[in-house]
Write a protein that holds these residues in place. Sequence first.
Motif, PDB file in Angstrom:
ATOM      1  N   MET A   1      87.500  32.606 -37.870  1.00 42.56           N
ATOM      2  CA  MET A   1      87.717  34.065 -37.886  1.00 42.56           C
ATOM      3  C   MET A   1      86.908  34.723 -36.781  1.00 42.56           C
ATOM      4  O   MET A   1      85.781  34.338 -36.479  1.00 42.56           O
ATOM      5  N   ASN A   2      87.444  35.712 -36.170  1.00 37.60           N
ATOM      6  CA  ASN A   2      86.724  36.478 -35.147  1.00 37.60           C
ATOM      7  C   ASN A   2      85.680  37.359 -35.817  1.00 37.60           C
ATOM      8  O   ASN A   2      85.990  38.297 -36.526  1.00 37.60           O
ATOM      9  N   SER A   3      84.429  37.050 -35.598  1.00 31.05           N
ATOM     10  CA  SER A   3      83.356  37.760 -36.297  1.00 31.05           C
ATOM     11  C   SER A   3      83.193  39.193 -35.842  1.00 31.05           C
ATOM     12  O   SER A   3      82.459  39.953 -36.442  1.00 31.05           O
ATOM     13  N   THR A   4      83.877  39.588 -34.763  1.00 30.27           N
ATOM     14  CA  THR A   4      83.737  40.968 -34.280  1.00 30.27           C
ATOM     15  C   THR A   4      84.783  41.894 -34.876  1.00 30.27           C
ATOM     16  O   THR A   4      84.848  43.057 -34.532  1.00 30.27           O
ATOM     17  N   THR A   5      85.617  41.378 -35.793  1.00 27.43           N
ATOM     18  CA  THR A   5      86.641  42.217 -36.418  1.00 27.43           C
ATOM     19  C   THR A   5      85.992  43.412 -37.100  1.00 27.43           C
ATOM     20  O   THR A   5      85.021  43.280 -37.830  1.00 27.43           O
ATOM     21  N   THR A   6      86.539  44.593 -36.861  1.00 25.81           N
ATOM     22  CA  THR A   6      85.966  45.805 -37.457  1.00 25.81           C
ATOM     23  C   THR A   6      86.206  45.809 -38.954  1.00 25.81           C
ATOM     24  O   THR A   6      87.332  45.698 -39.405  1.00 25.81           O
ATOM     25  N   PRO A   7      85.150  45.923 -39.787  1.00 28.02           N
ATOM     26  CA  PRO A   7      85.350  45.972 -41.226  1.00 28.02           C
ATOM     27  C   PRO A   7      86.172  47.186 -41.613  1.00 28.02           C
ATOM     28  O   PRO A   7      86.079  48.241 -40.994  1.00 28.02           O
ATOM     29  N   THR A   8      86.979  47.022 -42.639  1.00 21.89           N
ATOM     30  CA  THR A   8      87.781  48.137 -43.141  1.00 21.89           C
ATOM     31  C   THR A   8      87.499  48.317 -44.603  1.00 21.89           C
ATOM     32  O   THR A   8      87.247  47.388 -45.335  1.00 21.89           O
ATOM     33  N   SER A   9      87.579  49.556 -45.082  1.00 24.79           N
ATOM     34  CA  SER A   9      87.275  49.873 -46.459  1.00 24.79           C
ATOM     35  C   SER A   9      88.507  49.868 -47.334  1.00 24.79           C
ATOM     36  O   SER A   9      88.408  49.858 -48.534  1.00 24.79           O
ATOM     37  N   SER A  10      89.679  49.927 -46.781  1.00 24.11           N
ATOM     38  CA  SER A  10      90.918  49.794 -47.521  1.00 24.11           C
ATOM     39  C   SER A  10      91.895  49.193 -46.554  1.00 24.11           C
ATOM     40  O   SER A  10      91.624  48.997 -45.395  1.00 24.11           O
ATOM     41  N   MET A  11      93.068  48.823 -47.022  1.00 22.42           N
ATOM     42  CA  MET A  11      94.007  48.123 -46.164  1.00 22.42           C
ATOM     43  C   MET A  11      94.273  48.921 -44.891  1.00 22.42           C
ATOM     44  O   MET A  11      95.025  49.890 -44.875  1.00 22.42           O
ATOM     45  N   GLY A  12      93.613  48.518 -43.824  1.00 18.86           N
ATOM     46  CA  GLY A  12      93.902  49.112 -42.526  1.00 18.86           C
ATOM     47  C   GLY A  12      93.086  50.321 -42.152  1.00 18.86           C
ATOM     48  O   GLY A  12      93.233  50.846 -41.077  1.00 18.86           O
ATOM     49  N   SER A  13      92.173  50.806 -43.005  1.00 19.74           N
ATOM     50  CA  SER A  13      91.385  51.991 -42.665  1.00 19.74           C
ATOM     51  C   SER A  13      89.953  51.595 -42.406  1.00 19.74           C
ATOM     52  O   SER A  13      89.435  50.690 -43.018  1.00 19.74           O
ATOM     53  N   PRO A  14      89.269  52.293 -41.489  1.00 17.92           N
ATOM     54  CA  PRO A  14      87.906  51.923 -41.166  1.00 17.92           C
ATOM     55  C   PRO A  14      86.980  52.078 -42.352  1.00 17.92           C
ATOM     56  O   PRO A  14      87.192  52.903 -43.221  1.00 17.92           O
TER      57      PRO A  14
ATOM     58  N   GLN B   1      98.749  40.697 -51.166  1.00 14.00           N
ATOM     59  CA  GLN B   1     100.174  41.010 -51.116  1.00 14.00           C
ATOM     60  C   GLN B   1     100.493  42.221 -51.979  1.00 14.00           C
ATOM     61  O   GLN B   1     101.300  43.080 -51.582  1.00 14.00           O
ATOM     62  N   ARG B   2      99.862  42.340 -53.152  1.00 17.71           N
ATOM     63  CA  ARG B   2     100.124  43.489 -54.020  1.00 17.71           C
ATOM     64  C   ARG B   2      99.711  44.793 -53.337  1.00 17.71           C
ATOM     65  O   ARG B   2     100.397  45.807 -53.449  1.00 17.71           O
ATOM     66  N   GLU B   3      98.569  44.767 -52.629  1.00 13.78           N
ATOM     67  CA  GLU B   3      98.132  45.987 -51.948  1.00 13.78           C
ATOM     68  C   GLU B   3      99.095  46.363 -50.818  1.00 13.78           C
ATOM     69  O   GLU B   3      99.363  47.548 -50.600  1.00 13.78           O
ATOM     70  N   LEU B   4      99.625  45.368 -50.130  1.00 15.22           N
ATOM     71  CA  LEU B   4     100.584  45.669 -49.070  1.00 15.22           C
ATOM     72  C   LEU B   4     101.903  46.180 -49.645  1.00 15.22           C
ATOM     73  O   LEU B   4     102.551  47.059 -49.068  1.00 15.22           O
ATOM     74  N   LEU B   5     102.317  45.632 -50.780  1.00 14.96           N
ATOM     75  CA  LEU B   5     103.549  46.100 -51.417  1.00 14.96           C
ATOM     76  C   LEU B   5     103.447  47.575 -51.797  1.00 14.96           C
ATOM     77  O   LEU B   5     104.439  48.308 -51.776  1.00 14.96           O
ATOM     78  N   GLU B   6     102.233  48.019 -52.155  1.00 13.17           N
ATOM     79  CA  GLU B   6     102.038  49.414 -52.531  1.00 13.17           C
ATOM     80  C   GLU B   6     102.209  50.349 -51.325  1.00 13.17           C
ATOM     81  O   GLU B   6     102.420  51.548 -51.521  1.00 13.17           O
ATOM     82  N   GLN B   7     102.118  49.792 -50.113  1.00 16.57           N
ATOM     83  CA  GLN B   7     102.289  50.620 -48.918  1.00 16.57           C
ATOM     84  C   GLN B   7     103.755  50.998 -48.697  1.00 16.57           C
ATOM     85  O   GLN B   7     104.062  51.922 -47.946  1.00 16.57           O
ATOM     86  N   GLY B   8     104.675  50.257 -49.344  1.00  9.53           N
ATOM     87  CA  GLY B   8     106.094  50.610 -49.280  1.00  9.53           C
ATOM     88  C   GLY B   8     106.781  50.176 -47.999  1.00  9.53           C
ATOM     89  O   GLY B   8     106.448  49.166 -47.374  1.00  9.53           O
TER      90      GLY B   8
ATOM     91  N   VAL C   1     106.839  43.272 -42.286  1.00 11.08           N
ATOM     92  CA  VAL C   1     105.762  42.273 -42.229  1.00 11.08           C
ATOM     93  C   VAL C   1     105.877  41.313 -43.409  1.00 11.08           C
ATOM     94  O   VAL C   1     105.746  40.086 -43.253  1.00 11.08           O
ATOM     95  N   LEU C   2     106.127  41.850 -44.577  1.00 11.83           N
ATOM     96  CA  LEU C   2     106.256  40.990 -45.752  1.00 11.83           C
ATOM     97  C   LEU C   2     107.448  40.045 -45.627  1.00 11.83           C
ATOM     98  O   LEU C   2     107.402  38.907 -46.106  1.00 11.83           O
TER      99      LEU C   2
END
Length: 774
Positions: free
Chosen positions: A1-14, A246-253, A259-260
Motif C-alpha cells: 500500500m502507498n503509505s502517503t495515501t491521504t486518510p479519509t474520514s468517510s468514503m472519499g472525504s478528507p 461494498q455496503r458503504e459504496l452501495l449507499e452512494q447510489g 465501479v461496482l
Amino acid sequence: MNSTTTPTSSMGSPARSGIPLRTRPLSIALVGNPNTGKSTLFNALAGTRQKVGNYPGVTVEKKTGKTRLADGREVELIDLPGTYSLAPRSPDEMVAVDVLLGREPGEPRPDLVICILDASNLARNLYLFSQVRELGLPVVVALNMIDLAQRRGIGVEIAELERRLGVPVVAIQANKGKGIDALKARLATALDHRDTQATALPPLEVLPTEVRAEVEGVVRALDQVGHPLPRYLAERLLLDPHGQVQRELLEQGEPLAGVLEQVHQARERLKQVGKPVPAIEAMARYEWIGRVLDGVVVSTTPASEPPADAQTTAKVDWSDRLDRVLTHRVWGSLVFLLLMAVMFYAIFQFAVVPMDAIDSGFAWLGDRFEESLPDGALKGLAIDGVLGGVGGVVVFLPQIMILFMFLTILEDCGYLARAAYLADRLLKAIGLSGKSFIPLLSAHACAIPAVMASRVIEERRDRLATILVTPLMSCSARLPVYFLMAGAFLPREGWNGWLQPLAIFSMYAIGWGVAIAAALIFKRSLLKGPTPPFVMELPTYKWPSPVHVVRRMIEEGLRFLRRAGTLILAVSIVVWALLYFPRDAATVEAAYRTEIAMLEQALETLPENDPQRASLQERREELDTIIEGDYQRSSVLGRFGRAIEPVVKPLGWDWRIGVAALASFPAREVVVGVLGVMFDAGEVDAGDEVERVRLGESLRQAQWPDGSPLFTVPVALSIMVFFALCSQCAATLVVIRKETGGWKWAGLTFAYMTGLAYLGALITYQVGTYGFGG
C-alpha cells in the motif's frame, strides 16, 4: 500500500481529524486476535491511566490510555477491538480498519501498531499480522504467552522470526508483566524510525499477481469517478462480496454503480484462478504463513525424551480430557449450571454485607443532615434527593464488582468460551447465541452489570437483542415488591401456605417466558437476520492473573459510577422535586394545627414516666405521617397521579398506587417507601420485614371512596406482574443508552416493557377479579 495515501474520514472525504504529526501526541494502536492477551497487555502498559467511551455511531468501545516508554516519552495507547482479520462485515467491525487508516473522525492515524501474537498459535495469529502489514504502518510484534508455548513443547526462534517478518519481535508474558520493559524499549526505537521503517520494508505481496492487478484496476476506477479509496479498502471491496466496504459504496447510489459493476466483472475474472474469490485470500495468506514459520517454530523436547509430537500430545491431554467433561452435553451442562448457580448466589449473598454497609453509611449521613439542617426544601433535597439518589446508585457497586470478578476469572482461565459453547445449544432456538446466557443469568441480581456484561457478544444483532430482553429478568430490586404483596395478601400458613413462594417463583418464570418470546420477535423483525454460526476458538486453560482480576473489578466499578451516577442522581432530584412541591404548609396543616398544638403542650407538661406520653407521642407521629401524605397528594406528582387514575383504574389501582409506580422510576424498590407515605404508614425500609408487615396492614385497610377494599389478591398480583415486566429503573436505561450509543434502544426498551407490564397487569387483574370471582 502507498503509505502517503491521504486518510479519509468517510468514503472519499478528507479526514476531519487530520492533525500534523508534530503537533499531536504520539499514539500506538494495539491489535490482536481474541484470547491473545491484548487487553491484559493494554492494562499492563496503561495501568489506571485509561479512558473508556464509544466510537461515534457504533457500539464499539473506545478504550484509550497513556504509557511512558523507556526513554521517558509519554504516548497514547489505543486498544482496538479483538478480531481475527481486517475484513469488516459491519460498521462495528469497520472501526479497527478506519482507526488504522486514519479515517475515524476525531482519531488521528496511529504512529505505530503493536500486533499481539499468541506464541502457541502463530499460524492463526499471523493471518491478522499480514493484513496489518499491508496498511503501511510501522509494526512491533509482542509475542505473548511464551510460557504456555514452552509448556506445550513449542519453541520459537525469535531472531529468525523477526528477520522473516521484517519488524521487531519481543517475547512477553503480559499477565505477569514479563518483557514489558523490553517492549517499551523497542517501541521507543521504532517510534524514532517510524518515518523510514514502513517505506524501507518491501511490500508484503501475499496475494496472487492476478488479484493485485485487479486491485489496481479498482483503485483506478475509483479515482476516475472522484471517489478515491486507500488501496487496502479497494482490496477489501474486491475480496469481500458482502463486506462493509461494498455496503458503504452501495449507499452512494448511482454515481458508483459503474465501479461496482467493474468490481463484479473483476471477481468473475478471478474465478478463472480456480477458487472462490473469498478463498483466494485465505489460501494465499496461509501459504505465506507456512513459509514464514518453516523452521521458526521448533520442538523444545530433549532428545532423551519422547518425540516432539508425543511430548506435545501428552502435555495437552489433560486439557483434552477436561474439555471432554466441560463441553459434554450432560456433564458439561451440570458443571455449567453449578458454576452459574455459585456466581448467582455470590452476587446475591456476598454483596449483602458491603451493600448493607453502604446503606448504613448513607443512613448515617442522612441522620447528620437531619440533625444539622433546618426543616425545609434544602433539607428534603439533601436527604431525599441527593443522598437518596447517590445511595441508590452506589448500592449496586458491590454486585457489579463481584460479577466482573467472576467473569474475569472465568474468561482468563478459558472457561467462559466453553460456557458459551454449551449455552449456544439452548439459545440458538430463539435466535440468540451462547454468549447471551451469562448476561441473562446475572440479570437476576441486577440488570445494570448484566447489560454491561453483554459486551462479550461480538455480533451486533445478538448483542442488541440480549440487551433488550435482559431487563425482563427479575432482579433483586423487584424482591421487596414481591415480598410485600405476597406477604400481605397471600396466606403463609395452612394447606395453601405454598402460594407465597409459588407467586414469587412465578414472577421469575414470567420474566424468562416473556424474554424468550421477545427475543424471537426482535430477531424476526427489528433485528432480523440469521443467528450466525457459533464459531469460537477455545483458548488454552491458564491461571487467571489476580492483578488483572482486581484491576478489572475496579475499572468496571468506576466505569459504572461514571456512566450511571450522574443521570440517576438527576432523575432522583427531579422526582423528589415533583413529590415535594408545591409545599403549601398553611393549607395542608390547617386542619391539624389545633390538635398538634394541644399534643405538644401536653407532651411538654407531662412527666417523662407518665403512661399517657406513649400514646400521645404515637398520635403526634401519626399526624406527621398524615400531613406528609397530604403534602404528597397535593404535590405535582400527586396531582398528576389523580389525572392518570382513569388509566390505571382498569388494573385495579387508584391514584396512589399509580403515583407509587411513577415515583419508582429511578429504582423499583422505591415503590415500597412511596407506598408507605401515600398510605400513611410512615417511612418504610424495604429491607425491614417488620416495617413491611406494618405497611401491609395499612394496605389491607385502604379503601375506595365507596368503602370497598382497595387491595385484593388480584390487585396485589397485578402489581407484582407489572413490576416483573416494567422497566422502572433509570440506571438500567442509562446504561443501555451508554452501551448502545444512543437513546433509541433505551427508549424502545422502556416503551415495549411498559406496554407489556400494563397489559400483563390488566389481564392479571381482570381475569383474577371477573374470571375467578376476585
